[in-house]
Scaffold this motif. Structure first.
Motif, PDB file in Angstrom:
ATOM      1  N   THR A 179      -3.581   1.795 -15.160  1.00  6.06           N
ATOM      2  CA  THR A 179      -2.836   1.261 -14.006  1.00  6.06           C
ATOM      3  C   THR A 179      -1.362   1.652 -14.085  1.00  6.06           C
ATOM      4  N   TYR A 180      -0.827   2.097 -12.972  1.00  5.15           N
ATOM      5  CA  TYR A 180       0.597   2.425 -12.865  1.00  5.15           C
ATOM      6  C   TYR A 180       1.239   1.550 -11.796  1.00  5.15           C
ATOM      7  N   LEU A 181       2.533   1.278 -12.005  1.00 11.29           N
ATOM      8  CA  LEU A 181       3.304   0.524 -11.029  1.00 11.29           C
ATOM      9  C   LEU A 181       4.483   1.400 -10.598  1.00 11.29           C
ATOM     10  N   VAL A 182       4.611   1.648  -9.301  1.00  5.43           N
ATOM     11  CA  VAL A 182       5.703   2.482  -8.778  1.00  5.43           C
ATOM     12  C   VAL A 182       6.692   1.577  -8.051  1.00  5.43           C
ATOM     13  N   SER A 183       7.980   1.735  -8.373  1.00  2.00           N
ATOM     14  CA  SER A 183       8.986   0.846  -7.765  1.00  2.00           C
ATOM     15  C   SER A 183       9.895   1.553  -6.761  1.00  2.00           C
ATOM     16  N   ASN A 184       9.691   2.835  -6.541  1.00  3.04           N
ATOM     17  CA  ASN A 184      10.500   3.509  -5.512  1.00  3.04           C
ATOM     18  C   ASN A 184      10.116   2.979  -4.135  1.00  3.04           C
ATOM     19  N   GLY A 185      11.033   3.119  -3.184  1.00  2.00           N
ATOM     20  CA  GLY A 185      10.745   2.665  -1.813  1.00  2.00           C
ATOM     21  C   GLY A 185      11.963   1.983  -1.232  1.00  2.00           C
ATOM     22  N   HIS A 186      11.842   1.539   0.018  1.00  2.00           N
ATOM     23  CA  HIS A 186      12.953   0.838   0.673  1.00  2.00           C
ATOM     24  C   HIS A 186      12.389  -0.127   1.718  1.00  2.00           C
ATOM     25  N   PRO A 187      12.986  -1.321   1.848  1.00  2.00           N
ATOM     26  CA  PRO A 187      12.468  -2.296   2.823  1.00  2.00           C
ATOM     27  C   PRO A 187      12.425  -1.762   4.255  1.00  2.00           C
ATOM     28  N   LEU A 188      13.269  -0.775   4.588  1.00  2.00           N
ATOM     29  CA  LEU A 188      13.239  -0.238   5.961  1.00  2.00           C
ATOM     30  C   LEU A 188      11.876   0.383   6.303  1.00  2.00           C
ATOM     31  N   LEU A 189      11.106   0.747   5.278  1.00  2.00           N
ATOM     32  CA  LEU A 189       9.770   1.302   5.544  1.00  2.00           C
ATOM     33  C   LEU A 189       8.893   0.304   6.296  1.00  2.00           C
ATOM     34  N   THR A 190       9.190  -0.991   6.131  1.00  2.00           N
ATOM     35  CA  THR A 190       8.381  -2.002   6.826  1.00  2.00           C
ATOM     36  C   THR A 190       8.786  -2.136   8.296  1.00  2.00           C
ATOM     37  N   LYS A 191       9.877  -1.468   8.682  1.00  2.00           N
ATOM     38  CA  LYS A 191      10.347  -1.518  10.076  1.00  2.00           C
ATOM     39  C   LYS A 191       9.955  -0.276  10.871  1.00  2.00           C
ATOM     40  N   VAL A 192       9.203   0.596  10.230  1.00  2.00           N
ATOM     41  CA  VAL A 192       8.739   1.818  10.907  1.00  2.00           C
ATOM     42  C   VAL A 192       7.213   1.769  10.963  1.00  2.00           C
ATOM     43  N   THR A 193       6.678   1.692  12.170  1.00  2.00           N
ATOM     44  CA  THR A 193       5.218   1.624  12.259  1.00  2.00           C
ATOM     45  C   THR A 193       4.626   2.953  11.797  1.00  2.00           C
ATOM     46  N   GLY A 194       3.600   2.852  11.016  1.00  2.00           N
ATOM     47  CA  GLY A 194       2.967   4.063  10.506  1.00  2.00           C
ATOM     48  C   GLY A 194       3.500   4.522   9.170  1.00  2.00           C
ATOM     49  N   ALA A 195       4.458   3.801   8.609  1.00  2.00           N
ATOM     50  CA  ALA A 195       4.981   4.220   7.296  1.00  2.00           C
ATOM     51  C   ALA A 195       3.863   4.159   6.248  1.00  2.00           C
ATOM     52  N   GLY A 196       2.996   3.167   6.371  1.00  2.00           N
ATOM     53  CA  GLY A 196       1.869   3.062   5.445  1.00  2.00           C
ATOM     54  C   GLY A 196       0.809   4.116   5.745  1.00  2.00           C
ATOM     55  N   CYS A 197       0.516   4.303   7.028  1.00  2.00           N
ATOM     56  CA  CYS A 197      -0.506   5.291   7.416  1.00  2.00           C
ATOM     57  C   CYS A 197      -0.083   6.704   6.998  1.00  2.00           C
ATOM     58  N   LEU A 198       1.182   7.039   7.244  1.00  2.00           N
ATOM     59  CA  LEU A 198       1.669   8.364   6.824  1.00  2.00           C
ATOM     60  C   LEU A 198       1.562   8.493   5.310  1.00  2.00           C
ATOM     61  N   LEU A 199       1.902   7.422   4.603  1.00  2.00           N
ATOM     62  CA  LEU A 199       1.801   7.467   3.136  1.00  2.00           C
ATOM     63  C   LEU A 199       0.369   7.811   2.701  1.00  2.00           C
ATOM     64  N   THR A 200      -0.624   7.204   3.327  1.00  2.00           N
ATOM     65  CA  THR A 200      -2.019   7.513   2.963  1.00  2.00           C
ATOM     66  C   THR A 200      -2.288   9.009   3.140  1.00  2.00           C
ATOM     67  N   SER A 201      -1.772   9.580   4.229  1.00  2.00           N
ATOM     68  CA  SER A 201      -1.983  11.015   4.460  1.00  2.00           C
ATOM     69  C   SER A 201      -1.187  11.870   3.468  1.00  2.00           C
ATOM     70  N   VAL A 202      -0.023  11.380   3.062  1.00  2.00           N
ATOM     71  CA  VAL A 202       0.764  12.099   2.040  1.00  2.00           C
ATOM     72  C   VAL A 202      -0.005  12.080   0.706  1.00  2.00           C
ATOM     73  N   ILE A 203      -0.585  10.936   0.362  1.00  2.00           N
ATOM     74  CA  ILE A 203      -1.400  10.894  -0.873  1.00  2.00           C
ATOM     75  C   ILE A 203      -2.561  11.887  -0.744  1.00  2.00           C
ATOM     76  N   ALA A 204      -3.122  11.982   0.458  1.00  2.00           N
ATOM     77  CA  ALA A 204      -4.233  12.924   0.681  1.00  2.00           C
ATOM     78  C   ALA A 204      -3.789  14.365   0.427  1.00  2.00           C
ATOM     79  N   ALA A 205      -2.576  14.693   0.849  1.00  2.00           N
ATOM     80  CA  ALA A 205      -2.070  16.058   0.615  1.00  2.00           C
ATOM     81  C   ALA A 205      -1.999  16.335  -0.890  1.00  2.00           C
ATOM     82  N   PHE A 206      -1.505  15.351  -1.642  1.00  2.00           N
ATOM     83  CA  PHE A 206      -1.405  15.525  -3.100  1.00  2.00           C
ATOM     84  C   PHE A 206      -2.811  15.600  -3.726  1.00  2.00           C
TER      85      PHE A 206
END
Ligand code: ATP
Ligand code: TZP
Ligand code: MG
Ligand code: MG
Length: 271
Positions: A179-206
């Protein structure tokens, strides 16, 4: 996992330019395509039952996202997922809003049953609902985190037999054993719709260029969090609209060297 490994994974994404097939929701489609392009991946959205098998087998990875699901798209997701499974292409699942309605919860569980998913990414409430735990959820946003998210992620990974990523202020990545814990990020991500959905697609690219899914996920999450931190700094005193655009810019601009300098993550001992 050292930082060099993460930076090499980012470099590989940009060298390979993986094709990511997304069956996603109508809210985030354009943002997701632009985010993947900025990163250095190649997005395609294809939904028709007549073509999804072919597209999924051309792609380096497949994203299934139930944000604005309907019966036709769900059928296409299962067809695409099975076609990707035949080729051992990684399948990423974002169970947007699981737990909010019975249809979402049942569909999320159906997809997990019928498709061999490699990585499932969501907020804590969504993941809890996929594995049958009843956490509070409001629409597509996480409710109060009322439990131990790390244990939830580990339990979910063991039950679903895949890598689980639970995001929030800190992100948990686990295959049920490591298990890993990642602490990077910013609260403004919660104010942009799709920030989570885009992240899933970014993980897919990796995941499309790196078979070690813990490595791919940790690289993607630190990278994305750093892009958000840089975007927030650059647009300080401005609103979430400027942040959203700058996030796209930073997905293109974060370098492998910056990943080494700025990644904040740790392996959880005994987790
Ligand atoms: P939700 O629907 O609950 O908003 P989501 O699917 O949009 O979930 P998030 O959990 O918001 O996804 O995660 C998207 C990105 O935002 C991740 O990179 C995560 O680390 C980051 N993030 C979320 N909340 C915070 C926070 N409070 N501080 C820093 N980063 C955050
Ligand atoms: N409604 C249905 S899907 C969606 C909304 C607002 C987008 C959710 O995106 P995210 O990335 O989970 O915030
Ligand atoms: Mg969100
Ligand atoms: Mg989400």
């Amino acid at each position: 996992m050292d930082k060099k490994v993460l930076s090499e994974t980012l470099q590989k994404v940009r060298e390979v330019n993986p094709l990511v097939h997304n069956i996603t929701n109508v809210v985030v489609t354009n943002f997701t395509a632009n985010g993947l392009l900025a990163l250095g991946a190649s997005p395609v959205m294809a939904y028709a039952a007549e073509e999804v098998k072919e597209m999924a087998q051309l792609a380096s990875s497949l994203v299934l996202n139930i944000g604005t699901l309907n019966p036709q798209t769900v059928e296409s997701m299962i067809l695409a997922g099975k076609a990707a499974n035949e080729k051992e292409t990684p399948v990423l699942f974002d169970p947007v809003g699981a737990g909010a309605t019975q249809y979402r919860t049942e569909t999320a569980r159906k997809i997990m049953n019928e498709v061999k998913v490699s990585i499932v990414r969501g907020n804590a409430a969504e993941i809890a609902n996929v594995v049958g735990e009843n956490w509070k959820i409001k629409g597509v946003d996480a409710g109060e985190a009322n439990g131990d998210v790390v244990n939830l992620a580990i339990k979910a990974a063991q039950k679903l037999n895949c890598v689980v990523v639970i995001t929030g202020k800190d992100d948990v990545i686990t295959d049920g054993t490591t298990t890993y814990l990642v602490s990077n990020g910013h609260p403004l991500l919660t104010k942009v719709t799709g920030a989570g959905c885009l992240l899933t697609s970014v993980i897919a690219a990796f995941a499309g260029v790196e078979k070690d899914l813990l490595r791919a996920s940790t690289a993607a999450l630190t990278f994305y969090g750093i892009a958000a931190e840089k975007a927030a700094k650059k647009t300080a005193e401005q609103g979430s609209g400027s942040f959203q655009i700058e996030l796209l810019n930073q997905l293109a601009m974060v370098t492998p060297e910056e990943l080494i300098q700025l990644a904040v993550y740790k392996k959880l001992q005994g987790a």
